[in-house]
Design an enzyme around this catalytic site. Sequence first.
Site: not given
Length: 275
Positions: A145, A158
């Site tokens: 990401s 995350y």
Amino acid sequence: MTTAPATNTASETPSQVVLITGGGTGIGAAIARAFAAAGATVIVAGRRVEPLQAIAAEVDGTALVLDASDAASAQEGVAEIVRRHGRLDVLVANAGGHGFSSALDTDDTAWDAALRANLNTAFITARACLPELIRNSGRIVVMSSLAGLFAGPSVVGYTTGKHALIGLTRSLARDYGPHGVRVNAICPGWVRTPMADAEMDEFAAQAGIASREDAYRTVTRNVPLGRPAEPEEIASIALFLGSSASSYITGAVLVADGGSHVVDVPTIAFADAGL
């Protein structure tokens, strides 16, 4: 004299057997459609039966219920793929999620869940697939990401997991390149998926923004391309990295963020002021 691998994706892709974790929705589902359209045999894996079955039916593939963060489940899943199809050529480690809080708001249980969802799923599934991928000179595509390169607010689990995926990608590429296995990572920015839609709805409600579309416009205001990606745009990158068209690429991190990573944040104020 050595001969370079063929790069004719059209003739090579149909023979591939591809496993996509987190394949039931969003980017994973788009990747399943892309590989199926190219003629590959597609297995979509995850824990939720209904979306997996829906995508598998759509792409004439196989739904495989497994927990990608559990070693026994991953090993059993890979064994089932080999029993059914005789081989495995590509792993797309797409499963992820969790970890949306700051450090002081993250207890041990939440921390473990974030790393399990965003890091362990890729490591454990890759480890289970590697013997077969070595046998077939296969490929691994890891879905990281933009959070694997930068830190947003209050997403410690995350962010840490997605950063770690880049290290995992490089380590696997280094160790298994000599065995013919290529491993690369993709770092998307905002992508219009059900998960992102939910985030936009929550953001719109909290910030007093009129609609989901207005929320997307707000969060991409300083993105050079000025919009989120569609899942199909990320899927096309996964298809490229999973094919022989990318035959000399390994250990790479492909950023697909509409140009977000080239923006010099301290100068945004100057641009906003028209200077």
